[in-house]
Design an enzyme around this catalytic site. Structure first.
Site, PDB file in Angstrom:
ATOM      1  N   CYS A   1       0.944  -1.237  -0.082  1.00  0.00           N
ATOM      2  CA  CYS A   1      -0.016  -0.115   0.039  1.00  0.00           C
ATOM      3  C   CYS A   1       1.133   1.184  -0.150  1.00  0.00           C
ATOM      4  O   CYS A   1       0.743   2.310  -0.558  1.00  0.00           O
ATOM      5  CB  CYS A   1      -0.961   0.066   1.254  1.00  0.00           C
ATOM      6  SG  CYS A   1      -2.316  -1.179   1.083  1.00  0.00           S
TER       7      CYS A   1
ATOM      8  N   ASP B   1      10.322  -7.221  -8.720  1.00  0.00           N
ATOM      9  CA  ASP B   1      10.561  -7.595  -7.425  1.00  0.00           C
ATOM     10  C   ASP B   1      12.066  -7.335  -6.767  1.00  0.00           C
ATOM     11  O   ASP B   1      12.992  -7.431  -7.585  1.00  0.00           O
ATOM     12  CB  ASP B   1      10.494  -9.065  -7.447  1.00  0.00           C
ATOM     13  CG  ASP B   1      10.515  -9.807  -5.933  1.00  0.00           C
ATOM     14  OD1 ASP B   1      11.109  -9.558  -5.189  1.00  0.00           O
ATOM     15  OD2 ASP B   1       9.171 -10.553  -5.651  1.00  0.00           O
TER      16      ASP B   1
ATOM     17  N   HIS C   1      -6.629  -3.128  -1.128  1.00  0.00           N
ATOM     18  CA  HIS C   1      -6.099  -4.195  -0.019  1.00  0.00           C
ATOM     19  C   HIS C   1      -6.949  -5.177   0.413  1.00  0.00           C
ATOM     20  O   HIS C   1      -7.903  -4.970   1.176  1.00  0.00           O
ATOM     21  CB  HIS C   1      -5.448  -2.958   1.073  1.00  0.00           C
ATOM     22  CG  HIS C   1      -4.808  -3.923   2.060  1.00  0.00           C
ATOM     23  ND1 HIS C   1      -3.607  -4.162   2.159  1.00  0.00           N
ATOM     24  CD2 HIS C   1      -5.293  -4.760   3.286  1.00  0.00           C
ATOM     25  CE1 HIS C   1      -3.011  -5.109   3.236  1.00  0.00           C
ATOM     26  NE2 HIS C   1      -4.302  -5.260   3.831  1.00  0.00           N
TER      27      HIS C   1
ATOM     28  N   ASN D   1       0.740 -16.599  -3.973  1.00  0.00           N
ATOM     29  CA  ASN D   1       1.079 -17.364  -2.448  1.00  0.00           C
ATOM     30  C   ASN D   1      -0.245 -16.696  -1.784  1.00  0.00           C
ATOM     31  O   ASN D   1      -0.541 -15.858  -1.649  1.00  0.00           O
ATOM     32  CB  ASN D   1       2.399 -16.906  -2.042  1.00  0.00           C
ATOM     33  CG  ASN D   1       3.449 -17.219  -2.907  1.00  0.00           C
ATOM     34  OD1 ASN D   1       3.651 -18.591  -3.254  1.00  0.00           O
ATOM     35  ND2 ASN D   1       4.358 -16.806  -2.833  1.00  0.00           N
TER      36      ASN D   1
ATOM     37  N   HIS E   1      -0.872  -8.724   1.092  1.00  0.00           N
ATOM     38  CA  HIS E   1      -1.875  -7.975   0.219  1.00  0.00           C
ATOM     39  C   HIS E   1      -1.753  -8.654  -1.136  1.00  0.00           C
ATOM     40  O   HIS E   1      -0.631  -9.148  -1.540  1.00  0.00           O
ATOM     41  CB  HIS E   1      -1.008  -6.690  -0.079  1.00  0.00           C
ATOM     42  CG  HIS E   1      -1.618  -5.434  -1.022  1.00  0.00           C
ATOM     43  ND1 HIS E   1      -1.940  -4.334  -0.514  1.00  0.00           N
ATOM     44  CD2 HIS E   1      -2.042  -5.581  -2.038  1.00  0.00           C
ATOM     45  CE1 HIS E   1      -2.396  -3.583  -1.363  1.00  0.00           C
ATOM     46  NE2 HIS E   1      -2.458  -4.413  -2.566  1.00  0.00           N
TER      47      HIS E   1
ATOM     48  N   HIS F   1      -1.246 -10.185  -4.355  1.00  0.00           N
ATOM     49  CA  HIS F   1      -0.232  -9.951  -5.787  1.00  0.00           C
ATOM     50  C   HIS F   1       0.008 -11.031  -6.262  1.00  0.00           C
ATOM     51  O   HIS F   1      -0.105 -12.380  -5.916  1.00  0.00           O
ATOM     52  CB  HIS F   1       0.949  -9.050  -5.002  1.00  0.00           C
ATOM     53  CG  HIS F   1       1.758 -10.162  -3.930  1.00  0.00           C
ATOM     54  ND1 HIS F   1       1.400 -10.216  -2.580  1.00  0.00           N
ATOM     55  CD2 HIS F   1       2.784 -10.849  -4.069  1.00  0.00           C
ATOM     56  CE1 HIS F   1       2.255 -10.876  -2.028  1.00  0.00           C
ATOM     57  NE2 HIS F   1       3.116 -11.324  -3.137  1.00  0.00           N
TER      58      HIS F   1
ATOM     59  N   HIS G   1       2.965 -12.917  -8.540  1.00  0.00           N
ATOM     60  CA  HIS G   1       4.222 -12.816  -9.159  1.00  0.00           C
ATOM     61  C   HIS G   1       4.303 -13.217 -10.728  1.00  0.00           C
ATOM     62  O   HIS G   1       3.689 -14.291 -10.842  1.00  0.00           O
ATOM     63  CB  HIS G   1       5.068 -14.040  -8.455  1.00  0.00           C
ATOM     64  CG  HIS G   1       5.117 -13.731  -6.920  1.00  0.00           C
ATOM     65  ND1 HIS G   1       6.530 -13.056  -6.346  1.00  0.00           N
ATOM     66  CD2 HIS G   1       4.431 -13.990  -5.902  1.00  0.00           C
ATOM     67  CE1 HIS G   1       6.456 -13.224  -5.113  1.00  0.00           C
ATOM     68  NE2 HIS G   1       5.223 -13.526  -4.712  1.00  0.00           N
TER      69      HIS G   1
END
Length: 112
Positions: free
Chosen positions: A9, A32, A48, A88, A99, A101, A103
């Protein structure tokens, strides 16, 4: 709504710098800082919520939107020959930032 204690955030709000590769009103994609592949991007929802199961109808629409946008973003960032997506979910799965996301890993042959 964003969370003041969440690192993603803070990145979304511009309080922490990131190597942005894409941004719109719904998501932010950046490199990353601990890459696990030659190209390792994080696609972060601008709303969020921690886990997929916490997403309401709007959150599910946001995930759909992100999955729709990711192919073009991946191709433009070194993943022309393919990529892997990883979401994940929880500490046991290796989630370290709670939060939502995604990859995006590519730029090389992924053996694992």
């Amino acid at each position: 709504m964003l969370n003041n204690d969440c690192i993603f955030c803070k990145i979304i709000k511009g309080e922490i710098p990131s190597a942005k590769v894409y941004e719109d009103d719904k998501m932010l994609v950046f490199k990353d800082i601990e890459p696990k592949a030659k190209e390792h991007l994080l696609a972060v929802a601008k709303t969020h919520f921690k886990l997929l199961e916490e997403a309401d109808e709007a959150g599910r629409g946001l995930v759909d939107y992100m999955l729709f946008k990711i192919p073009g973003i991946a191709r433009k960032n070194g993943c022309e020959n393919g990529y892997r997506l990883v979401i994940n979910q929880g500490a046991d799965a290796g989630q370290t930032v709670f939060h939502l996301h995604i990859h995006i890993l590519g730029g090389q042959t992924l053996d694992w």
